[in-house]
Each structure stands twice: as structure tokens, then as C-alpha cells.
Design an enzyme around this catalytic site. Structure first.
Site, PDB file in Angstrom:
ATOM      1  N   ASP A 217       7.462  -8.398   4.646  1.00  0.00           N
ATOM      2  CA  ASP A 217       7.458  -9.097   3.359  1.00  0.00           C
ATOM      3  C   ASP A 217       6.339 -10.132   3.443  1.00  0.00           C
ATOM      4  O   ASP A 217       6.390 -11.049   4.260  1.00  0.00           O
ATOM      5  CB  ASP A 217       8.821  -9.774   3.162  1.00  0.00           C
ATOM      6  CG  ASP A 217       8.886 -10.599   1.883  1.00  0.00           C
ATOM      7  OD1 ASP A 217       7.825 -10.876   1.278  1.00  0.00           O
ATOM      8  OD2 ASP A 217      10.011 -10.968   1.497  1.00  0.00           O
TER       9      ASP A 217
ATOM     10  N   ARG B 168       2.248   2.497  -2.539  1.00  0.00           N
ATOM     11  CA  ARG B 168       2.015   3.236  -3.797  1.00  0.00           C
ATOM     12  C   ARG B 168       0.973   2.528  -4.650  1.00  0.00           C
ATOM     13  O   ARG B 168       0.464   1.478  -4.278  1.00  0.00           O
ATOM     14  CB  ARG B 168       3.324   3.422  -4.558  1.00  0.00           C
ATOM     15  CG  ARG B 168       4.087   2.142  -4.811  1.00  0.00           C
ATOM     16  CD  ARG B 168       5.560   2.496  -5.069  1.00  0.00           C
ATOM     17  NE  ARG B 168       6.398   1.326  -5.242  1.00  0.00           N
ATOM     18  CZ  ARG B 168       6.676   0.793  -6.420  1.00  0.00           C
ATOM     19  NH1 ARG B 168       6.179   1.307  -7.513  1.00  0.00           N
ATOM     20  NH2 ARG B 168       7.463  -0.266  -6.504  1.00  0.00           N
TER      21      ARG B 168
ATOM     22  N   LYS C 181      -1.814 -15.082 -10.923  1.00  0.00           N
ATOM     23  CA  LYS C 181      -3.084 -14.354 -10.914  1.00  0.00           C
ATOM     24  C   LYS C 181      -4.276 -15.279 -11.179  1.00  0.00           C
ATOM     25  O   LYS C 181      -5.388 -15.034 -10.694  1.00  0.00           O
ATOM     26  CB  LYS C 181      -3.039 -13.212 -11.933  1.00  0.00           C
ATOM     27  CG  LYS C 181      -2.068 -12.090 -11.543  1.00  0.00           C
ATOM     28  CD  LYS C 181      -2.273 -11.618 -10.112  1.00  0.00           C
ATOM     29  CE  LYS C 181      -1.756 -10.233  -9.836  1.00  0.00           C
ATOM     30  NZ  LYS C 181      -1.907  -9.845  -8.417  1.00  0.00           N
TER      31      LYS C 181
ATOM     32  N   TYR D 103       3.474 -14.664 -13.725  1.00  0.00           N
ATOM     33  CA  TYR D 103       2.446 -13.719 -13.231  1.00  0.00           C
ATOM     34  C   TYR D 103       1.035 -14.228 -13.564  1.00  0.00           C
ATOM     35  O   TYR D 103       0.121 -14.172 -12.735  1.00  0.00           O
ATOM     36  CB  TYR D 103       2.715 -12.361 -13.880  1.00  0.00           C
ATOM     37  CG  TYR D 103       1.866 -11.204 -13.407  1.00  0.00           C
ATOM     38  CD1 TYR D 103       2.151 -10.548 -12.214  1.00  0.00           C
ATOM     39  CD2 TYR D 103       0.807 -10.735 -14.180  1.00  0.00           C
ATOM     40  CE1 TYR D 103       1.384  -9.450 -11.805  1.00  0.00           C
ATOM     41  CE2 TYR D 103       0.041  -9.655 -13.772  1.00  0.00           C
ATOM     42  CZ  TYR D 103       0.338  -9.013 -12.586  1.00  0.00           C
ATOM     43  OH  TYR D 103      -0.423  -7.939 -12.189  1.00  0.00           O
TER      44      TYR D 103
ATOM     45  N   ALA E 112       0.805  -1.233   0.000  1.00  0.00           N
ATOM     46  CA  ALA E 112       0.000   0.000   0.000  1.00  0.00           C
ATOM     47  C   ALA E 112       0.831   1.273   0.000  1.00  0.00           C
ATOM     48  O   ALA E 112       0.304   2.364   0.161  1.00  0.00           O
ATOM     49  CB  ALA E 112      -0.961  -0.008   1.185  1.00  0.00           C
TER      50      ALA E 112
HETATM   51  P1  NAP Z   1       3.077  -1.245  -7.712  1.00  0.00           P
HETATM   52  O1  NAP Z   1       2.852   0.191  -8.030  1.00  0.00           O
HETATM   53  O2  NAP Z   1       4.340  -1.893  -8.176  1.00  0.00           O
HETATM   54  O3  NAP Z   1       2.908  -1.447  -6.132  1.00  0.00           O
HETATM   55  C1  NAP Z   1       3.064  -2.710  -5.548  1.00  0.00           C
HETATM   56  C2  NAP Z   1       3.486  -2.531  -4.113  1.00  0.00           C
HETATM   57  O4  NAP Z   1       3.658  -3.852  -3.533  1.00  0.00           O
HETATM   58  C3  NAP Z   1       4.839  -1.806  -3.982  1.00  0.00           C
HETATM   59  O5  NAP Z   1       4.762  -0.817  -2.990  1.00  0.00           O
HETATM   60  C4  NAP Z   1       5.781  -2.944  -3.601  1.00  0.00           C
HETATM   61  O6  NAP Z   1       6.874  -2.559  -2.835  1.00  0.00           O
HETATM   62  C5  NAP Z   1       4.864  -3.820  -2.766  1.00  0.00           C
HETATM   63  N1  NAP Z   1       5.435  -5.149  -2.577  1.00  0.00           N
HETATM   64  C6  NAP Z   1       6.135  -5.879  -3.479  1.00  0.00           C
HETATM   65  N2  NAP Z   1       6.528  -7.040  -2.929  1.00  0.00           N
HETATM   66  C7  NAP Z   1       6.100  -7.039  -1.655  1.00  0.00           C
HETATM   67  C8  NAP Z   1       6.208  -7.948  -0.586  1.00  0.00           C
HETATM   68  N3  NAP Z   1       6.856  -9.112  -0.731  1.00  0.00           N
HETATM   69  N4  NAP Z   1       5.637  -7.641   0.606  1.00  0.00           N
HETATM   70  C9  NAP Z   1       4.983  -6.461   0.765  1.00  0.00           C
HETATM   71  N5  NAP Z   1       4.830  -5.550  -0.215  1.00  0.00           N
HETATM   72  C10 NAP Z   1       5.389  -5.835  -1.412  1.00  0.00           C
HETATM   73  O7  NAP Z   1       1.891  -2.167  -8.299  1.00  0.00           O
HETATM   74  P2  NAP Z   1       0.376  -1.825  -8.711  1.00  0.00           P
HETATM   75  O8  NAP Z   1       0.355  -1.612 -10.167  1.00  0.00           O
HETATM   76  O9  NAP Z   1      -0.197  -0.831  -7.787  1.00  0.00           O
HETATM   77  O10 NAP Z   1      -0.292  -3.272  -8.476  1.00  0.00           O
HETATM   78  C11 NAP Z   1      -0.977  -3.626  -7.290  1.00  0.00           C
HETATM   79  C12 NAP Z   1      -1.608  -4.996  -7.487  1.00  0.00           C
HETATM   80  O11 NAP Z   1      -2.497  -4.963  -8.612  1.00  0.00           O
HETATM   81  C13 NAP Z   1      -0.602  -6.106  -7.789  1.00  0.00           C
HETATM   82  O12 NAP Z   1      -1.000  -7.305  -7.192  1.00  0.00           O
HETATM   83  C14 NAP Z   1      -0.672  -6.206  -9.296  1.00  0.00           C
HETATM   84  O13 NAP Z   1      -0.253  -7.480  -9.746  1.00  0.00           O
HETATM   85  C15 NAP Z   1      -2.143  -5.960  -9.531  1.00  0.00           C
HETATM   86  N6  NAP Z   1      -2.464  -5.514 -10.884  1.00  0.00           N
HETATM   87  C16 NAP Z   1      -1.947  -4.355 -11.400  1.00  0.00           C
HETATM   88  C17 NAP Z   1      -2.276  -3.969 -12.700  1.00  0.00           C
HETATM   89  C18 NAP Z   1      -1.745  -2.712 -13.335  1.00  0.00           C
HETATM   90  O14 NAP Z   1      -2.021  -2.496 -14.523  1.00  0.00           O
HETATM   91  N7  NAP Z   1      -1.020  -1.853 -12.618  1.00  0.00           N
HETATM   92  C19 NAP Z   1      -3.103  -4.780 -13.470  1.00  0.00           C
HETATM   93  C20 NAP Z   1      -3.606  -5.954 -12.913  1.00  0.00           C
HETATM   94  C21 NAP Z   1      -3.282  -6.307 -11.619  1.00  0.00           C
HETATM   95  P3  NAP Z   1       8.280  -2.204  -3.592  1.00  0.00           P
HETATM   96  O15 NAP Z   1       8.006  -0.936  -4.309  1.00  0.00           O
HETATM   97  O16 NAP Z   1       9.268  -2.065  -2.495  1.00  0.00           O
HETATM   98  O17 NAP Z   1       8.563  -3.363  -4.520  1.00  0.00           O
END
Ligand code: NAP
Length: 244
Positions: free
Chosen positions: A54, A12, A149, A145, A10
Site C-alpha cells: 500500500d 491494471r 492532483k 481528487y 500497475a
Molecule cells: P485504475 O484502473 O483504477 O488502476 C489503479 C491501480 O492503483 C489499481 O490497480 C489499484 O488497485 C491501485 N491502487 C489503489 N490504491 C493503491 C495503493 N494504496 N497502493 C498501491 N496500489 C494502489 O486507475 P487508472 O485509470 O489506470 O489510473 C491510474 C492513474 O492515472 C491514477 O493516479 C489516476 O488518478 C490517474 N488518472 C486517470 C485518468 C483516467 O481517465 N483513467 C485520468 C487522469 C488521471 P485496486 O484495484 O486494488 O484498488
């Protein structure tokens, strides 16, 4: 008493927008990310607490959930949002690429859900929302991925069956293309300029725009609301169209 929510990943993107939305809806929110320092700006902004963990580590998950229960009360809302990508075509995908992605998404959702379910059962009320993706339907370069998913969807339906009798609903949201750091990294990896990449992706989306983190936060707010108690085991594609 305000409901207590944990949103993972959360600091970002979609997780941050979701944490903000749930706080605006009156919940006490634990903003969980890999480090407490990363989570702090969002937590401070919304009057929540920042928790570093984590999600793929059993001990860190246990400690994080215990701390939330101590400081805010029993967590009865969980949004399994933390995520990473390690895209590559199958022949170039390493064991580590596979394990990292399955570890954060699937093992992470499993560990977090297992750790909070006792609190939800104790309160006879709970909401779990898991972040899936349109990639669950298959996406070139994302064998790891897509598997994670798609796995989130089976995980969701099974928890819905197991936990329903305790007043706990479990649903999944499958976003299409959402503008976040994750998709910015994808554009950079394939050598495309961000604005051009967004325009190209938007052109293939029926509502003719990229998704924003708030589009997903709005769907989470519905699933975790009091009024959604008869909605469980569902996968909602939030993609501006049927395929995103
Ligand atoms: P994001 O901007 O990369 O944010 C993901 C967050 O998860 C980051 O703050 C990251 O920290 C944190 N994280 C990563 N590994 C972790 C761990 N082991 N423990 C705790 N926190 C962890 O991603 P987002 O685009 O907002 O995506 C959020 C979710 O939606 C994900 O599950 C993604 O697969 C899903 N999603 C996204 C999209 C899209 O188009 N953006 C589409 C479909 C699904 P760090 O920055 O330190 O790595």
C-alpha cells in the site's frame, strides 16, 4: 545493465500499460500494486517482479523498495501511478473520502519518492513521473481528487528543483479521459451505460476519441528515456486537446 523501474498501481489500467511499455523498452520492471497476487499476472507477462504494498503505508513502502533493490538492483525509474477516487459533492464528502484520496495519491507519491531517491542519487541518474490529471484544474464532485492532483504538480516541480543536480528529472503527466476501470466505475456511479458515456466524453475531446492507457504509457516512455534528461519539472497534459 537494464534500468530498474517501479510502477505503482500497475496491476491494471494506465499502470499496467506503462509497466508493459517500460519492459518492452528494455527495463527491469517491478509491478507494484496493493497485493502481490494482483500484480502477478502483469509481472509474469513482462518478466518482471510482482510486489504487494500500500503506497500510503511507510513501512510497506520501505519494504517494497528494499525488495526491488535486492532482487533487481537500484530502482532509478519511479512512476507514481497508484490511484483511487472517492467522488462526492463537498457537503457529502466524508473525512475518510478526503483522507483516502489524499493518502494514496499525494502521501503515496511522497513516500515512494522519498524511499527511492537515495538509489537515484547513488546512481547519479533517475526519473520520476507523477500522474496528475486534468481534474487538477477543477472538477465537480472531486474536491479531494482535484486537490491531490494539483498537489502532485507542486510536488513534481519541487522535487525537480531538489533532485536535478543529481541527474534526476521529475515530471508529471495530466491525463484527460482514459478508458480504464477507474472511469468505468465513474460511469457506473452516475448511472450511465459505458458505451454511451465514452461517446459523450469523446464528443467533447478535440481529437474525438477517448484516451487509451497506451496514450499515457507513451508519454511516460518519453519522460523516462535517456533523451529527456533536460526536461524536468514539467506537466504534460495528455488529453486529446488542451482541456481533456
Ligand atoms: P485504475 O484502473 O483504477 O488502476 C489503479 C491501480 O492503483 C489499481 O490497480 C489499484 O488497485 C491501485 N491502487 C489503489 N490504491 C493503491 C495503493 N494504496 N497502493 C498501491 N496500489 C494502489 O486507475 P487508472 O485509470 O489506470 O489510473 C491510474 C492513474 O492515472 C491514477 O493516479 C489516476 O488518478 C490517474 N488518472 C486517470 C485518468 C483516467 O481517465 N483513467 C485520468 C487522469 C488521471 P485496486 O484495484 O486494488 O484498488
Amino acid at each position: 545493465m537494464a534500468r530498474v523501474a517501479i510502477v505503482t498501481g500497475a496491476a491494471r489500467g494506465i499502470g499496467a500499460a506503462t509497466a508493459r511499455r517500460l519492459a518492452a523498452d528494455g527495463m527491469s520492471v517491478a509491478v507494484l500494486d496493493l497485493t502481490e497476487a494482483d500484480a502477478k499476472p502483469v509481472a509474469d507477462d513482462i518478466g518482471g517482479i510482482a510486489v504487494g504494498a500500500d503506497v500510503s503505508d511507510t513501512d510497506q513502502v520501505a519494504a517494497a523498495v528494499a525488495r526491488v533493490a535486492d532482487e533487481l538492483g537500484p530502482p532509478t525509474v519511479l512512476v507514481n501511478n497508484a490511484g483511487v477516487t472517492r467522488d462526492n459533492l463537498l457537503f457529502k464528502m466524508t473525512d475518510t473520502d478526503w483522507d483516502t484520496v489524499l493518502g494514496v495519491h499525494l502521501r503515496g507519491a511522497f513516500l515512494m519518492s522519498r524511499a527511492v531517491q537515495g538509489h537515484m542519487v547513488g546512481e547519479k541518474w533517475g526519473r520520476i513521473v507523477n500522474l496528475s490529471s486534468t481534474s487538477a484544474l477543477g472538477n465537480r464532485g472531486q474536491a479531494n481528487y482535484a486537490a491531490a492532483k494539483a498537489g502532485m504538480q507542486g510536488f513534481t516541480k519541487t522535487l525537480a528543483i531538489e533532485l536535478g543536480r543529481f541527474g534526476v528529472t521529475v515530471n508529471a503527466i495530466a491525463p484527460g479521459f482514459i478508458a480504464t476501470d477507474m472511469t468505468k466505475a465513474t460511469a457506473a456511479r452516475i448511472g450511465e451505460d459505458w458505451d454511451g458515456y465514452v461517446a459523450k466524453r469523446a464528443a467533447a475531446i478535440p481529437v474525438a476519441r477517448a484516451g487509451e492507457p497506451d496514450d499515457i504509457a507513451n508519454a511516460v516512455a518519453f519522460f523516462v528515456g535517456e533523451a529527456a534528461g533536460f526536461v524536468s519539472g514539467q506537466v504534460l497534459y495528455v488529453a486529446g486537446g488542451p482541456k481533456g
